[in-house]
Design a protein around this motif. Sequence first.
Motif, PDB file in Angstrom:
ATOM      1  N   SER A 127       0.838  -1.204   0.000  1.00 22.92           N
ATOM      2  CA  SER A 127       0.000   0.000   0.000  1.00 22.92           C
ATOM      3  C   SER A 127       0.876   1.260   0.000  1.00 22.92           C
ATOM      4  CB  SER A 127      -0.984   0.009   1.176  1.00 22.92           C
ATOM      5  OG  SER A 127      -0.321  -0.089   2.407  1.00 22.92           O
ATOM      6  N   ALA A 128       1.948   1.261   0.773  1.00 26.36           N
ATOM      7  CA  ALA A 128       2.853   2.420   0.776  1.00 26.36           C
ATOM      8  C   ALA A 128       3.558   2.553  -0.577  1.00 26.36           C
ATOM      9  CB  ALA A 128       3.884   2.292   1.896  1.00 26.36           C
ATOM     10  N   LYS A 129       3.984   1.435  -1.127  1.00 24.65           N
ATOM     11  CA  LYS A 129       4.688   1.450  -2.418  1.00 24.65           C
ATOM     12  C   LYS A 129       3.801   1.998  -3.531  1.00 24.65           C
ATOM     13  CE  LYS A 129       7.685  -1.821  -3.513  1.00 24.65           C
ATOM     14  NZ  LYS A 129       8.242  -3.136  -3.880  1.00 24.65           N
ATOM     15  N   LEU A 130       2.500   1.662  -3.486  1.00 23.33           N
ATOM     16  CA  LEU A 130       1.563   2.100  -4.520  1.00 23.33           C
ATOM     17  C   LEU A 130       0.876   3.424  -4.185  1.00 23.33           C
ATOM     18  CD1 LEU A 130      -0.144  -1.301  -5.415  1.00 23.33           C
ATOM     19  CD2 LEU A 130       1.749  -0.158  -6.598  1.00 23.33           C
ATOM     20  N   GLY A 131       1.122   3.947  -2.993  1.00 16.39           N
ATOM     21  CA  GLY A 131       0.480   5.207  -2.605  1.00 16.39           C
ATOM     22  C   GLY A 131      -0.980   5.041  -2.228  1.00 16.39           C
ATOM     23  N   ILE A 132      -1.357   3.860  -1.767  1.00 11.34           N
ATOM     24  CA  ILE A 132      -2.734   3.606  -1.340  1.00 11.34           C
ATOM     25  C   ILE A 132      -2.861   4.036   0.121  1.00 11.34           C
ATOM     26  CG2 ILE A 132      -4.468   1.809  -0.919  1.00 11.34           C
ATOM     27  CD1 ILE A 132      -3.126   0.246  -3.257  1.00 11.34           C
ATOM     28  N   LYS A 133      -3.881   4.875   0.389  1.00 13.68           N
ATOM     29  CA  LYS A 133      -4.048   5.446   1.728  1.00 13.68           C
ATOM     30  C   LYS A 133      -5.517   5.455   2.142  1.00 13.68           C
ATOM     31  CE  LYS A 133      -0.160   8.493   0.988  1.00 13.68           C
ATOM     32  NZ  LYS A 133       0.322   9.796   0.688  1.00 13.68           N
ATOM     33  N   ALA A 134      -5.745   5.728   3.418  1.00 10.34           N
ATOM     34  CA  ALA A 134      -7.112   5.941   3.905  1.00 10.34           C
ATOM     35  C   ALA A 134      -7.725   7.065   3.073  1.00 10.34           C
ATOM     36  CB  ALA A 134      -7.102   6.300   5.385  1.00 10.34           C
ATOM     37  N   GLY A 135      -8.976   6.878   2.692  1.00 15.27           N
ATOM     38  CA  GLY A 135      -9.673   7.855   1.849  1.00 15.27           C
ATOM     39  C   GLY A 135      -9.715   7.456   0.387  1.00 15.27           C
ATOM     40  N   ASP A 136      -8.859   6.517  -0.034  1.00  9.35           N
ATOM     41  CA  ASP A 136      -8.895   6.037  -1.416  1.00  9.35           C
ATOM     42  C   ASP A 136     -10.120   5.147  -1.608  1.00  9.35           C
ATOM     43  OD1 ASP A 136      -6.540   7.397  -1.838  1.00  9.35           O
ATOM     44  OD2 ASP A 136      -5.265   5.620  -1.872  1.00  9.35           O
ATOM     45  N   LYS A 137     -10.487   4.896  -2.869  1.00 14.52           N
ATOM     46  CA  LYS A 137     -11.723   4.187  -3.200  1.00 14.52           C
ATOM     47  C   LYS A 137     -11.456   2.790  -3.760  1.00 14.52           C
ATOM     48  CE  LYS A 137     -16.229   4.330  -4.483  1.00 14.52           C
ATOM     49  NZ  LYS A 137     -17.363   4.644  -3.701  1.00 14.52           N
ATOM     50  N   ILE A 138     -12.232   1.826  -3.269  1.00 14.22           N
ATOM     51  CA  ILE A 138     -12.197   0.440  -3.741  1.00 14.22           C
ATOM     52  C   ILE A 138     -13.339   0.251  -4.741  1.00 14.22           C
ATOM     53  CG2 ILE A 138     -12.497  -1.979  -3.082  1.00 14.22           C
ATOM     54  CD1 ILE A 138     -10.130  -1.160  -1.602  1.00 14.22           C
ATOM     55  N   HIS A 139     -13.055  -0.384  -5.873  1.00 10.93           N
ATOM     56  CA  HIS A 139     -14.072  -0.718  -6.874  1.00 10.93           C
ATOM     57  C   HIS A 139     -14.103  -2.229  -7.013  1.00 10.93           C
ATOM     58  CE1 HIS A 139     -14.256   3.499  -8.246  1.00 10.93           C
ATOM     59  NE2 HIS A 139     -12.967   3.480  -7.979  1.00 10.93           N
ATOM     60  N   ALA A 140     -15.287  -2.836  -6.838  1.00  6.83           N
ATOM     61  CA  ALA A 140     -15.444  -4.281  -6.936  1.00  6.83           C
ATOM     62  C   ALA A 140     -16.874  -4.595  -7.334  1.00  6.83           C
ATOM     63  CB  ALA A 140     -15.118  -4.927  -5.599  1.00  6.83           C
ATOM     64  N   SER A 141     -17.091  -5.787  -7.918  1.00  5.26           N
ATOM     65  CA  SER A 141     -18.451  -6.137  -8.334  1.00  5.26           C
ATOM     66  C   SER A 141     -19.256  -6.759  -7.201  1.00  5.26           C
ATOM     67  CB  SER A 141     -18.432  -7.057  -9.544  1.00  5.26           C
ATOM     68  OG  SER A 141     -17.807  -8.276  -9.216  1.00  5.26           O
ATOM     69  N   SER A 142     -18.704  -7.745  -6.477  1.00  2.00           N
ATOM     70  CA  SER A 142     -19.505  -8.407  -5.444  1.00  2.00           C
ATOM     71  C   SER A 142     -19.551  -7.602  -4.155  1.00  2.00           C
ATOM     72  CB  SER A 142     -18.986  -9.809  -5.156  1.00  2.00           C
ATOM     73  OG  SER A 142     -17.779  -9.743  -4.468  1.00  2.00           O
ATOM     74  N   PHE A 143     -18.539  -6.813  -3.922  1.00  2.01           N
ATOM     75  CA  PHE A 143     -18.582  -5.896  -2.788  1.00  2.01           C
ATOM     76  C   PHE A 143     -19.124  -4.597  -3.357  1.00  2.01           C
ATOM     77  CE2 PHE A 143     -16.258  -2.387  -0.609  1.00  2.01           C
ATOM     78  CZ  PHE A 143     -17.022  -2.392   0.535  1.00  2.01           C
ATOM     79  N   THR A 144     -20.436  -4.444  -3.310  1.00  2.00           N
ATOM     80  CA  THR A 144     -21.059  -3.261  -3.867  1.00  2.00           C
ATOM     81  C   THR A 144     -21.238  -2.248  -2.755  1.00  2.00           C
ATOM     82  OG1 THR A 144     -22.204  -4.681  -5.408  1.00  2.00           O
ATOM     83  CG2 THR A 144     -23.024  -2.432  -5.212  1.00  2.00           C
ATOM     84  N   PRO A 145     -20.430  -1.198  -2.784  1.00  3.96           N
ATOM     85  CA  PRO A 145     -20.560  -0.191  -1.736  1.00  3.96           C
ATOM     86  C   PRO A 145     -21.957   0.423  -1.716  1.00  3.96           C
ATOM     87  CG  PRO A 145     -18.567   0.135  -3.006  1.00  3.96           C
ATOM     88  CD  PRO A 145     -19.388  -0.887  -3.722  1.00  3.96           C
ATOM     89  N   THR A 146     -22.440   0.690  -0.541  1.00  2.00           N
ATOM     90  CA  THR A 146     -23.729   1.356  -0.381  1.00  2.00           C
ATOM     91  C   THR A 146     -23.483   2.744   0.140  1.00  2.00           C
ATOM     92  OG1 THR A 146     -23.883   0.505   1.864  1.00  2.00           O
ATOM     93  CG2 THR A 146     -24.926  -0.810   0.140  1.00  2.00           C
ATOM     94  N   ALA A 147     -24.497   3.566   0.067  1.00  3.05           N
ATOM     95  CA  ALA A 147     -24.362   4.923   0.601  1.00  3.05           C
ATOM     96  C   ALA A 147     -24.137   4.827   2.103  1.00  3.05           C
ATOM     97  CB  ALA A 147     -25.617   5.725   0.298  1.00  3.05           C
ATOM     98  N   ALA A 148     -23.335   5.729   2.613  1.00  2.00           N
ATOM     99  CA  ALA A 148     -23.084   5.767   4.049  1.00  2.00           C
ATOM    100  C   ALA A 148     -24.384   6.067   4.764  1.00  2.00           C
ATOM    101  CB  ALA A 148     -22.026   6.802   4.367  1.00  2.00           C
ATOM    102  N   PRO A 149     -24.628   5.435   5.918  1.00  2.00           N
ATOM    103  CA  PRO A 149     -25.870   5.704   6.640  1.00  2.00           C
ATOM    104  C   PRO A 149     -25.950   7.154   7.091  1.00  2.00           C
ATOM    105  CG  PRO A 149     -24.402   4.261   7.909  1.00  2.00           C
ATOM    106  CD  PRO A 149     -23.771   4.496   6.581  1.00  2.00           C
ATOM    107  N   ALA A 150     -27.162   7.676   7.067  1.00  2.00           N
ATOM    108  CA  ALA A 150     -27.383   9.060   7.509  1.00  2.00           C
ATOM    109  C   ALA A 150     -27.147   9.154   8.997  1.00  2.00           C
ATOM    110  CB  ALA A 150     -28.810   9.484   7.164  1.00  2.00           C
ATOM    111  N   LYS A 151     -26.610  10.287   9.415  1.00  2.00           N
ATOM    112  CA  LYS A 151     -26.353  10.488  10.855  1.00  2.00           C
ATOM    113  C   LYS A 151     -27.494  11.174  11.526  1.00  2.00           C
ATOM    114  CE  LYS A 151     -21.395  10.527  10.470  1.00  2.00           C
ATOM    115  NZ  LYS A 151     -20.163  11.162  10.756  1.00  2.00           N
TER     116      LYS A 151
END
Length: 178
Positions: free
Chosen positions: A154-178
Amino acid sequence: MKYKFSLPLLAIFTIAACAPSGTISAETNSASCDTQKKLEQSEAGLSQEIICIKNSKGKMHIFTTEMAKTSAEQAKGLMFRTELPADRAMLFPFNKPRMASFWMKNTVIPLDIIFVKSDGIIQNIAENTVPYDETPVLASAPVTAVLEIQGGLSAKLGIKAGDKIHASSFTPTAAPAK
């Protein structure tokens, strides 16, 4: 038979021989990140998918990813494996957000453990976890998936907290409302 090489030609062969034989992960734009591509099962018998991570500099990193979907698959994870190529990963998707905790018991290789929120954004990363260590490695907030990649990558590729994951079976949902 003797071969005679010119100095420029010899330099080209030398550079080619010293260059890495493969890339760490393909860098591409999001249009060519094919998360729908069908892959065969891994040697371990797990289904595989393409997962892409877009870092803060806009570079996309592509991983062939084993899917640890069942509780038995998740309990075993990458235990006892002696290598994890730089273009490979394992994803642990969860049915609902939770405080994830992992350990390295029986894990031979160092890993970067990436905790992913429900919107596909990386919450936090535990880098270069120590093989065989039984100390819990924790998400800093509830997550819906955990992605494991080669330790230090992750350090070598510059991957950090806040970056985005794209996947088909892991379908991100909208963050729950607070």
